[in-house]
Design a protein around this motif. Structure first.
Motif, PDB file in Angstrom:
ATOM      1  N   ASN A  28      -1.577   6.613   5.489  1.00  0.00           N
ATOM      2  CA  ASN A  28      -2.506   7.497   4.781  1.00  0.00           C
ATOM      3  C   ASN A  28      -2.557   8.943   5.288  1.00  0.00           C
ATOM      4  O   ASN A  28      -3.421   9.722   4.889  1.00  0.00           O
ATOM      5  N   ALA A  75       0.849  19.270   2.667  1.00  0.00           N
ATOM      6  CA  ALA A  75       1.947  18.693   1.882  1.00  0.00           C
ATOM      7  C   ALA A  75       1.594  18.623   0.405  1.00  0.00           C
ATOM      8  O   ALA A  75       2.422  18.869  -0.469  1.00  0.00           O
ATOM      9  N   ASP A 120      -5.586  21.877   4.593  1.00  0.00           N
ATOM     10  CA  ASP A 120      -6.541  22.397   3.601  1.00  0.00           C
ATOM     11  C   ASP A 120      -7.950  21.870   3.855  1.00  0.00           C
ATOM     12  O   ASP A 120      -8.925  22.457   3.398  1.00  0.00           O
ATOM     13  N   GLY A 148      -0.270  11.081   4.667  1.00  0.00           N
ATOM     14  CA  GLY A 148       0.415  11.915   3.671  1.00  0.00           C
ATOM     15  C   GLY A 148       1.922  11.974   3.893  1.00  0.00           C
ATOM     16  O   GLY A 148       2.589  12.898   3.415  1.00  0.00           O
ATOM     17  N   LYS A 149       2.463  10.991   4.551  1.00  0.00           N
ATOM     18  CA  LYS A 149       3.901  10.956   4.851  1.00  0.00           C
ATOM     19  C   LYS A 149       4.734  10.863   3.559  1.00  0.00           C
ATOM     20  O   LYS A 149       5.730  11.565   3.425  1.00  0.00           O
ATOM     21  N   SER A 150       4.298  10.014   2.637  1.00  0.00           N
ATOM     22  CA  SER A 150       5.047   9.885   1.373  1.00  0.00           C
ATOM     23  C   SER A 150       4.990  11.183   0.579  1.00  0.00           C
ATOM     24  O   SER A 150       5.986  11.610  -0.008  1.00  0.00           O
ATOM     25  N   THR A 151       3.801  11.794   0.570  1.00  0.00           N
ATOM     26  CA  THR A 151       3.632  13.061  -0.140  1.00  0.00           C
ATOM     27  C   THR A 151       4.576  14.114   0.441  1.00  0.00           C
ATOM     28  O   THR A 151       5.249  14.840  -0.298  1.00  0.00           O
ATOM     29  N   LYS A 194      -2.693  18.019   5.868  1.00  0.00           N
ATOM     30  CA  LYS A 194      -4.046  18.144   5.301  1.00  0.00           C
ATOM     31  C   LYS A 194      -4.825  19.290   5.935  1.00  0.00           C
ATOM     32  O   LYS A 194      -6.044  19.218   6.102  1.00  0.00           O
TER      33      LYS A 194
HETATM   34  P1  GDP Z   1       1.101   7.872   3.488  1.00  0.00           P
HETATM   35  O1  GDP Z   1       0.399   6.557   3.529  1.00  0.00           O
HETATM   36  O2  GDP Z   1       1.142   8.506   4.833  1.00  0.00           O
HETATM   37  O3  GDP Z   1       2.441   7.823   2.840  1.00  0.00           O
HETATM   38  O4  GDP Z   1       0.167   8.849   2.630  1.00  0.00           O
HETATM   39  P2  GDP Z   1       0.260   9.342   1.104  1.00  0.00           P
HETATM   40  O5  GDP Z   1       1.374  10.306   0.915  1.00  0.00           O
HETATM   41  O6  GDP Z   1       0.208   8.151   0.237  1.00  0.00           O
HETATM   42  O7  GDP Z   1      -1.113  10.168   1.010  1.00  0.00           O
HETATM   43  C1  GDP Z   1      -2.351   9.591   1.313  1.00  0.00           C
HETATM   44  C2  GDP Z   1      -3.476  10.384   0.657  1.00  0.00           C
HETATM   45  O8  GDP Z   1      -3.562  11.684   1.251  1.00  0.00           O
HETATM   46  C3  GDP Z   1      -3.227  10.618  -0.835  1.00  0.00           C
HETATM   47  O9  GDP Z   1      -4.468  10.513  -1.482  1.00  0.00           O
HETATM   48  C4  GDP Z   1      -2.702  12.051  -0.888  1.00  0.00           C
HETATM   49  O10 GDP Z   1      -2.963  12.687  -2.102  1.00  0.00           O
HETATM   50  C5  GDP Z   1      -3.474  12.679   0.248  1.00  0.00           C
HETATM   51  N1  GDP Z   1      -2.783  13.875   0.793  1.00  0.00           N
HETATM   52  C6  GDP Z   1      -1.467  14.001   1.099  1.00  0.00           C
HETATM   53  N2  GDP Z   1      -1.213  15.246   1.550  1.00  0.00           N
HETATM   54  C7  GDP Z   1      -2.375  15.917   1.548  1.00  0.00           C
HETATM   55  C8  GDP Z   1      -2.759  17.255   1.908  1.00  0.00           C
HETATM   56  O11 GDP Z   1      -1.957  18.093   2.329  1.00  0.00           O
HETATM   57  N3  GDP Z   1      -4.094  17.573   1.771  1.00  0.00           N
HETATM   58  C9  GDP Z   1      -5.000  16.688   1.315  1.00  0.00           C
HETATM   59  N4  GDP Z   1      -6.278  17.095   1.233  1.00  0.00           N
HETATM   60  N5  GDP Z   1      -4.675  15.434   0.965  1.00  0.00           N
HETATM   61  C10 GDP Z   1      -3.391  15.042   1.070  1.00  0.00           C
END
Ligand code: GDP
Length: 193
Positions: free
Chosen positions: A11, A169, A135, A13-16, A133
């Protein structure tokens, strides 16, 4: 093939981030209980692979035992491939990382992120910490200085811009990471000459 690995808690934001870097859609979240295998992708024109390792740490619906197994798998993958891994990108959530680290720091507990940071270095893999994150972070410099402190890097963070890369991201603000990665890869190439 030379390889860059991405590790981090679930969670963060690695995938993002990886979607932003590659244009590929990465599975976000993933089903609890499913260990994602490393995925290989080419990064634009560069001649290396990006490997998305499974998220670690707390995941709702995932038991302790399985959580430990995921971490063991990640550690084995890294040990087995350390020779060809050029760089590790440790992704953290800038908003929560300090609280999580402090909550898990104790006499016989090392927080996952801190442990991973040191482990990668121990096996000879340089690390860039993508602090995502941003922001959501108001006290940017304080937060990044605290993170340096927790990782054993002497603040101020500005001294560590090759290692600490604040990004957002979700909005595609990843220049700091691109710069750090370039710095490391070029340094590496020079060493190889
Ligand atoms: P993963 O589990 O690490 O792959 O995380 P995801 O890419 O699925 O992201 C998890 C949550 O964090 C999602 O709701 C994204 O939209 C949110 N997210 C990702 N990058 C950012 C960012 O730069 N800022 C904010 N505020 N949220 C983010």
């Amino acid at each position: 093939n030379a390889e860059i690995i991405f590790v981090g808690r679930s969670n963060v934001g690695k995938s993002t981030l990886m979607r932003e870097l590659t244009g590929h859609k990465f599975e976000t979240g993933g089903k609890p209980g499913v260990t994602r295998k490393p995925n290989h992708f080419d990064w634009a024109s560069e001649d290396f692979m990006l490997t998305d390792l499974p998220g670690f740490g707390f995941m709702s619906g995932v038991g302790d035992e399985h959580r430990e197994q995921i971490k063991t798998d990640i550690v084995h993958y890294i040990e087995d491939n350390a020779d060809k891994i050029l760089l590790g990108v440790l992704v953290v959530d800038g908003k929560s990382v300090i609280d999580i680290i402090d909550r898990h720091s104790g006499e016989d507990e090392i927080p996952h992120d801190v442990e991973m940071f040191h482990f990668l270095q121990e096996v000879g893999i340089p690390v860039v910490v993508a602090v995502n994150k941003m922001d959501k972070v108001d006290d940017r410099d304080d937060r990044l200085n605290d993170l340096c402190d927790r990782l054993g890097l002497h603040p101020p963070w500005k001294q560590w811009q090759d290692t600490i890369a604040p990004i957002t991201a979700k909005r595609g603000s990843i220049d700091a990471l691109n710069e750090s990665v370039k710095e490391h890869l070029h340094g590496q190439k020079r060493d190889d000459l």
